[in-house]
Design an enzyme around this catalytic site. Sequence first.
Site, mmCIF file in Angstrom:
data_model
loop_
_atom_site.group_PDB
_atom_site.id
_atom_site.type_symbol
_atom_site.label_atom_id
_atom_site.label_comp_id
_atom_site.label_asym_id
_atom_site.label_seq_id
_atom_site.Cartn_x
_atom_site.Cartn_y
_atom_site.Cartn_z
ATOM 1 N N TYR A 177 11.306 11.709 -21.250
ATOM 2 C CA TYR A 177 10.749 10.436 -21.729
ATOM 3 C C TYR A 177 10.637 10.394 -23.254
ATOM 4 C CZ TYR A 177 9.547 8.874 -16.988
ATOM 5 O OH TYR A 177 9.595 8.439 -15.676
ATOM 6 N N LYS A 210 9.555 10.261 -7.772
ATOM 7 C CA LYS A 210 8.402 10.696 -8.566
ATOM 8 C C LYS A 210 7.294 11.249 -7.652
ATOM 9 C CE LYS A 210 9.258 7.394 -12.373
ATOM 10 N NZ LYS A 210 8.646 6.296 -13.192
ATOM 11 N N HIS A 223 12.539 7.056 -10.519
ATOM 12 C CA HIS A 223 13.225 6.851 -11.790
ATOM 13 C C HIS A 223 14.698 6.612 -11.486
ATOM 14 C CE1 HIS A 223 14.829 7.496 -15.802
ATOM 15 N NE2 HIS A 223 15.759 8.235 -15.226
ATOM 16 N N ASN A 236 5.492 3.815 -9.979
ATOM 17 C CA ASN A 236 6.648 3.041 -9.500
ATOM 18 C C ASN A 236 7.692 3.865 -8.734
ATOM 19 O OD1 ASN A 236 7.698 4.284 -11.705
ATOM 20 N ND2 ASN A 236 8.175 2.440 -12.846
ATOM 21 N N GLU A 263 20.363 12.456 -19.229
ATOM 22 C CA GLU A 263 19.372 12.857 -18.231
ATOM 23 C C GLU A 263 19.951 13.852 -17.216
ATOM 24 O OE1 GLU A 263 16.772 8.707 -18.273
ATOM 25 O OE2 GLU A 263 18.090 9.116 -16.591
#
Length: 163
Positions: A50, A10, A125, A122, A136
């Site tokens: 998402y 990310k 992913h 975080n 995905e």
Amino acid sequence: MEEATLVIIKPDGIKKSLTGNILSRLSEAKLKIMGSKMVKVSNDLAEKHYEHLRDKPFFSELIEYITGKVHDENRVMALVYYGEDAISKVRRIAGSTNPEEADPISIRGAYGRILTTGIFENVIHASSEAAEAEREIKLWFDPDEIVFDLYPCQIKDGRSEWK
Ligand code: GDP
Ligand code: MG
């Protein structure tokens, strides 16, 4: 069972120059990288990725985060890992969703944090189950960007696309 999983480093992971560390940690799983690329994440891609969280109160912040607006860093790195139990192996090394609850030895536990705005920063992913991984990977990658025939595809107008 051999399976594929999607990993995304990310914007915070890129900004903090963690790409090498993250790839080293993931190499402990002894999986094969079958696709990799840098991506500038559009709002459309972010919202599709998402879509299952659309009703959550943090959805708009999450879209701002993954599209790089929070970190002024619009690149992410997308990777397809493949091998025995790839999904659970990568999830274990990634750690829990909440970086403050994650195992401190995991990627999220070591490098993640919660911003004062409430965003779970975080770092990576990782797909959480097989159907999600397939959805995905097909969203983030074209068939010819993956170095083997992972899912059925077809040629249309001279380009390969997922069936
Ligand atoms: P993951 O599979 O562990 O990434 O977790 P989810 O699929 O449930 O959520 C996707 C992403 O949304 C997470 O990685 C976080 O960046 C964010 N997220 C999930 N739950 C929360 C939450 O309760 N608060 C906030 N601020 N962000 C969250
Ligand atoms: Mg998830």
